[in-house]
Design an enzyme around this catalytic site. Structure first.
Site, PDB file in Angstrom:
ATOM      1  N   ARG A 384       0.818  -1.208   0.000  1.00 56.43           N
ATOM      2  CA  ARG A 384       0.000   0.000   0.000  1.00 56.43           C
ATOM      3  C   ARG A 384       0.856   1.265   0.000  1.00 56.43           C
ATOM      4  O   ARG A 384       0.698   2.149   0.852  1.00 56.43           O
ATOM      5  CB  ARG A 384      -0.927   0.023   1.210  1.00 56.43           C
ATOM      6  CG  ARG A 384      -2.114   0.955   0.959  1.00 56.43           C
ATOM      7  CD  ARG A 384      -3.098   0.901   2.083  1.00 56.43           C
ATOM      8  NE  ARG A 384      -4.273   1.683   1.800  1.00 56.43           N
ATOM      9  CZ  ARG A 384      -5.486   1.320   2.166  1.00 56.43           C
ATOM     10  NH1 ARG A 384      -5.691   0.187   2.790  1.00 56.43           N
ATOM     11  NH2 ARG A 384      -6.505   2.103   1.913  1.00 56.43           N
ATOM     12  N   CYS A 385       1.784   1.299  -0.939  1.00 56.95           N
ATOM     13  CA  CYS A 385       2.562   2.523  -1.102  1.00 56.95           C
ATOM     14  C   CYS A 385       3.147   2.486  -2.488  1.00 56.95           C
ATOM     15  O   CYS A 385       3.187   1.458  -3.135  1.00 56.95           O
ATOM     16  CB  CYS A 385       3.688   2.605  -0.078  1.00 56.95           C
ATOM     17  SG  CYS A 385       4.970   1.383  -0.316  1.00 56.95           S
TER      18      CYS A 385
END
Ligand SMILES: Cc1cc2nc3c(=O)[nH]c(=O)nc-3n(C[C@H](O)[C@H](O)[C@H](O)COP(=O)(O)OP(=O)(O)OC[C@H]3O[C@@H](n4cnc5c(N)ncnc54)[C@H](O)[C@@H]3O)c2cc1C
Lengths: 806, 284
Positions: A384-385
């Protein structure tokens, strides 16, 4: 007629376009259990595959005896590397330019590695057969410590690379070394550090963790021997890339491969790469001529499917006495596990870690990243980045705190003093990026005010006094973060994956009755694309979002795209959507002008229609225009109303935010309580505020887990100690903090609608906020740095080492 | 996560269950709520050829309170323990502890019998039952017998119950005094890092009797007789509490694991016990 035209505000609202907190269209099926995930796919005659996995972290395979397994009724086949070798499929390329074993070829390099693939009539028989495969291992010395990987006498992990001194990213200096990646100006930086007033130096470790999506990885491969077509349903975050890679690896022509990503239960980077299960299922389907399903279980997912982080970041930051930062130096030891299977754009072996100058105007900087092999699972994905951006944000936000301690300064003030000013954008960072836009001071001031920062500091000081007087055993920590992300990979000129440029696409078809379908090269895993992309279009083409179907994930129907990860969908595919919408509108304008019997330039766009300039009562709505496009011959214009756009963004986007966490810490038990969490995000133009809020809640909860307990830990034998959800921390509603969300809006100047992406910001920004709060609680007692995860015993140990237990 | 093949039996009386266990021998296991057993089977950490399910045996369910005697059927779920008002009156510590077990999904299925018979040092009920000086009622091929919770646990997963015996009920005398169950855990659904069951009776402001047991700090629950004695007869002053804590620390034996090193656990055990004593005393 003009009395009948509803007012502009009403027409705008009816579209549910940009800015509308429209409910997610996906949720009707998800909340009723009517989603359609890979494991819901059932095809006639379908077989099941299951893996025999290595119990050892490093061992030679002396023999594999599958006879007993094959004799079990219902077992169809047991594949080993020997069976895949003639097809040259026992190894496969990774996204990072390395190669990876599909099935153990002579040795195993991490616990949980795939050794053999059992194919059986059902998953129960397959599981029984796995137990019956006899593998004779000879244990080898194990390397789990990345700092010992490069010792002269360290065991050779990758025998396949023997003698190869050149890797995919330049020279290798040791048999367990993968690459060195250097950015910035080393000499200039070291010179600045040598003569600086103050230099703070620290080792910052961002531990190994795991994206752990609720749905694990899996696929169903189906080779149709009659028409020669291979269809693969799978948990793929980048279906087109999978199709191309599958074609290149297998030799099956690309038009004969169809990749379908059905509903995906969370990805978080875990579903970007290619896993042995996919290859084995495809081979098994080709061999057996029937569909083969493979779905890993939770333990397999945690042990063997791509991990995240594991960066040891040594930093030096210099400043003047009054707190003006003058330079940043960083060396990373990156533990990649047994194969370099990072999912980064090809030219970026450490992703965009060179965003590590963060939100600050740092004149000179130097960065070097060394990747090493260890006996751990491969991965290093962007949980999630955007690629390695969480690591970078954590690094700089810790270094700022460490510097504040050295300077004896308040870290809020230190940040404000060094932010890139609004008038400096577009800003060229010392490590090579061009920040498109930002207004950090405004966001920061708003955040500090919202939480009453001064008041919090006073309360903290009072608590400290009470603590010292023996009146309480709880400390207060205030964790500050101002993060800058770099997302939306990316410009094709510098971003590709295995040679595929990282553009994205949208194709729109307007139906005669004025509704529409849009297809994109991305794929939602919970982000709500079907909701938000329809909103972008609604505002662009004046058709209500409710009348627009958004479809993704089927390579036979969707235009080519590079998929969803790195917060790239809105910056890239969202831009393509707007651009395709503008093409529709351009054609609609010509049709409207024809229908209104005026020149093209004499009509103007008005929310959901074209009207004659100066005569707003003469108009044609998009609905009327759509119908006209299909029912009459218009001179010089082709029938139909369709458009496709492939968008190559001119730059990345740079979302930013200010997060503040207030935490209470029990020094005796190491327990904590999150009293307050304030999250201000600036993601540029806000498409759907409700979805943004949901994304922030979800990402911050992941960040909370990572900072406060979640890890993939190994013992010295290379055994995974955290392979179940009993030990791998996933917060429930009970642990999840309450969040207060807020925003500023600084639109991206180069994005068609000014949007920047938000899905990943909360994971990037919250981890340092939580961790800084823990550190801050102990700052008065002399703590400068301790490592995550801050679970009970580690916080307890910090208190203990600081002498707080008497 | 698929268990090895097994046969499944569902008797409807205790006698039938006992007979099945005797007939099937070593390879049979009873299953209650399954929330300890099934995970072990799915990870193939235990080999079971026959499961004898107790769900259908009505006689094993229910809570009876007769005067001071509380009897709980082995198949009573943890949720039923929480929801029973009479039990909450007679021994509120049971409700307090049960609410800290796992999560509602587990508690609606997991039973008190399974929890105490399991023999996992992480289970919360065994220590509590030792604190209450509960009696376990067992039924085997040779008939019924009783055994004290304090004599039941031998080592992790080893108990005084014979393989072919079934635990039918648990009974104890409703305790006098204040009670507290304090547990430290990492998250919902986690076993204790350290937990303490404490019962303190008071008369004339002094502690007249105390019972203390600790959970997940050894390979069995630990009833700390000397710790209770350290409090009995005392005014529960700081020194008395520290004596009890010292006595407790002398008999626990925590190990390093993902929850933390033994040193940390010893420290939190002491903190948790102090808090439990304080809470129980305040309720006495
Ligand atoms: C996610 C999760 C979290 C949990 N957290 C906790 C916690 O915090 N604290 C806690 O105490 N427990 C916890 N548990 C365990 C849970 O409470 C179980 O339900 C309980 O340990 C066992 O009860 P059961 O009825 O499920 O027994 P089963 O799993 O069916 O049986 C357990 C064992 O006891 C034996 N057994 C069961 N009943 C009898 C009987 N009547 N006679 C003889 N032998 C019998 C079985 O043969 C088996 O060996 C957790 C479980 C899960 C899945």
């Amino acid at each position: 007629m003009n009395e009948m035209t509803p007012p502009k505000t009403e027409r705008t609202a009816a579209l549910k376009g940009l800015g509308s907190a429209r409910k997610r269209v996906e949720d009707a099926r998800f909340t009723q259990g009517k989603g359609n995930y890979v494991d819901d796919i059932k095809l006639p005659g379908m077989l099941f595959g299951d893996f025999v996995r290595s119990p050892y972290a490093h061992a030679r395979i002396k023999s594999i005896d599958a006879e007993k397994a094959k004799a079990l009724p219902g077992v169809i086949a047991v594949l080993t590397a020997a069976d895949l070798a003639p097809l040259k499929l026992h190894w496969m390329p990774t996204l990072a330019g390395d190669v990876q074993m599909v099935l153990a070829d002579g040795k195993v390099l991490f616990q949980g590695q795939e050794v053999a693939f059992v194919v059986a009539e059902n998953r129960y028989i397959a599981a029984d057969a796995v137990e019956l495969v006899e593998v004779d291992y000879e244990e080898l010395p194990v390397v789990v410590d990345p700092f010992k990987a490069e010792a002269p006498d360290a065991p050779v992990l990758r025998e396949d690379l023997a003698g190869k001194s050149e890797g995919a990213h330049g020279p290798r200096r040791h048999h367990n070394h993968i690459f060195t990646w250097e950015q910035g100006d080393r000499d200039a930086t070291e010179k600045v550090l040598a003569s600086a007033d103050v230099v703070a130096e620290e080792m910052v470790y961002y531990h190994r963790t795991h994206p752990c999506p609720l749905e694990t990885c899996g696929c169903v491969a189906s080779m149709d021997k009659v028409n020669g077509k291979l269809t693969v349903w799978g948990t793929f975050q980048a279906p087109h890339a999978v199709r191309t890679v599958a074609s290149l690896i297998s030799g099956i022509a690309e038009h004969n491969i169809r990749i379908i990503s059905p509903d995906i239960g969370g990805g978080f980077g875990n579903k970007v790469g290619v896993y042995p299960g996919y290859i084995c299922s495809i081979v098994a389907s080709i061999v057996t001529g029937v569909p083969v399903k493979w779905v890993e279980d939770r333990m397999e997912n945690l042990m063997a499917t791509a991990f995240a982080r594991d960066y040891w970041m040594k930093g030096k930051i210099s400043a003047t006495k009054d707190g003006r930062i003058t330079g940043l130096w960083c060396h990373v030891t990156a533990d990649h596990g047994a194969f370099d299977a990072c999912a980064d754009p090809t030219k970026f072996p450490a992703g965009f870690f060179n965003i590590c100058t963060g939100s600050y105007d740092i004149p000179v900087a130097y960065l070097a990243v060394d990747g090493v092999y260890t006996n751990k699972a491969p991965g290093g994905v962007a949980y999630r980045c955007s690629f390695r951006v969480t690591e970078a944000a954590y690094f700089i936000e810790r270094m700022i705190e460490v510097l504040a301690i050295r300077l004896g300064m308040d870290s809020a003030e230190l940040r404000a003093k060094n932010f890139i000013r609004k008038d400096q954008f577009p800003y060229h960072s010392a490590l090579g990026w061009e920040y498109d836009s930002g207004d950090y001071h405004t966001a920061w001031d708003k955040a500090l005010k919202a939480v009453d920062y001064e008041g919090l500091r006073r309360e903290q000081a009072q608590r400290l006094e009470d603590f010292k007087a023996g009146k309480t055993r709880k400390l207060i920590g205030i964790g500050l973060t101002h993060f800058t992300e770099i997302v939306g990979a990316g410009p094709v000129k510098n971003c590709d994956i295995l040679g595929l440029g990282m553009f994205d696409s949208c194709e729109i078809r307007i139906h005669p009755t004025g509704s529409a379908i849009a297809r994109l090269g991305t794929i939602s895993q919970g982000q709500g694309h079907a909701t938000t992309f329809a909103q972008i279009l609604a505002s662009e083409i004046g058709i209500p979002a409710d009348d627009i179907t958004v479809e993704e994930g089927d390579t036979d129907t969707a235009p080519y795209g590079l998929g969803t990860y790195g917060s790239r969908s809105t910056p890239v595919a969202g831009a393509a959507t707007a651009m395709a919408g503008r093409k529709i509108r351009a054609k609609a304008q010509m049709i409207a002008a024809y229908l209104l019997e005026v020149h093209d330039d004499d009509v103007e766009w008005d929310i959901d229609r074209f009207a004659v300039k100066g005569a707003p009562e003469r108009f044609k709505t998009m609905k009327e225009i759509a119908f006209a496009a299909y029912n009459q011959a218009i001179p010089g214009i082709e029938p139909g109303l369709e458009a496709v756009s492939y968008y190559d963004p001119p730059n990345m986007t740079y979302p930013f935010g200010a997060y503040i966490c207030v935490m209470e810490i029990d020094v005796d038990t190491g327990e904590h309580e999150i009293r307050q969490f304030y999250a201000l995000d600036d993601c540029g133009t806000r498409i759907n505020p409700m979805i943004i809020e949901g994304q922030v809640h979800g990402g911050a909860t992941e960040g909370y887990a990572i900072a406060m307990g979640q890890e993939i830990a190994y013992d010295e034998m290379g055994n995974v100690k955290t392979a179940t959800l009993m030990d791998f921390f996933l917060p429930t509603a009970w642990e999840t903090p309450h969040y207060t969300t807020d925003f500023t809006v600084t639109p991206s100047p180069h994005h068609p609608i000014g949007a920047k992406g938000v899905g990943e910001s909360p994971n990037v920004g919250s981890v340092p906020a939580f961790s800084n709060a823990v550190h801050d609680a102990f700052r008065a007692f002399g703590l400068t740095q301790t490592h995550m995860p801050h679970d009970h015993w580690r916080i307890w140990r910090t208190a203990h080492e600081l002498g707080l237990h008497g | 996560m698929i268990p090895a093949p097994f046969d499944y039996h569902r008797p409807d009386t205790v006698e039938a269950a006992v007979k099945l266990m005797a007939d099937l021998g070593d390879s049979a296991r009873v299953i209650a709520g399954g929330h300890s057993l099934i995970p072990l089977m799915k990870m193939r950490m235990t080999d079971i050829a026959h499961l004898v399910d107790l769900q259908k045996i009505g006689a094993l369910k229910g809570i009876a309170i007769d005067g001071d005697t509380v009897t709980i059927g082995a198949m009573t779920t943890q949720q039923e323990l929480i929801g029973n008002a009479a039990l909450a009156g007679a021994a509120p510590i049971i409700r307090e502890a049960a609410l800290q077990i796992a999560d509602p999904q587990v508690r609606y299925v997991g039973t008190i019998g399974g929890n105490v018979a399991n023999g996992d040092p992480g289970n919360d009920m065994p220590g509590l039952m030792q604190c209450l000086d509960a009696t376990y009622h067992l039924q085997g091929p040779d008939g019924a017998r009783e055994i004290k919770a304090r004599d039941f646990y031998e080592a992790a997963y080893f108990t005084a119950r014979a393989d072919d015996e079934i635990l039918t009920a648990i009974s104890f005398q409703a305790p006098a005094g204040g009670q507290a169950y304090v547990k430290q855990k990492r998250k919902t659904g986690d076993y204790a890092t350290a937990a303490a069951s404490v019962i303190i009776a008071k008369s004339d402001g002094n502690c007249s009797a105390a019972s203390i047991a600790m959970t997940n700090l050894s390979d069995t629950p630990v009833w700390c007789e000397a710790a209770g004695q350290a409090l009995a007869g005392s005014p529960l002053g700081e020194a008395d509490v520290e004596n009890a804590v010292r006595a407790m620390l002398a008999v626990i034996n925590p190990q390093d694991d993902n929850k933390g090193p033994a040193e940390f656990k010893r420290h939190t055990a002491a903190v948790i016990l102090r808090r439990a004593i304080e809470r129980a005393a305040s309720r006495a």
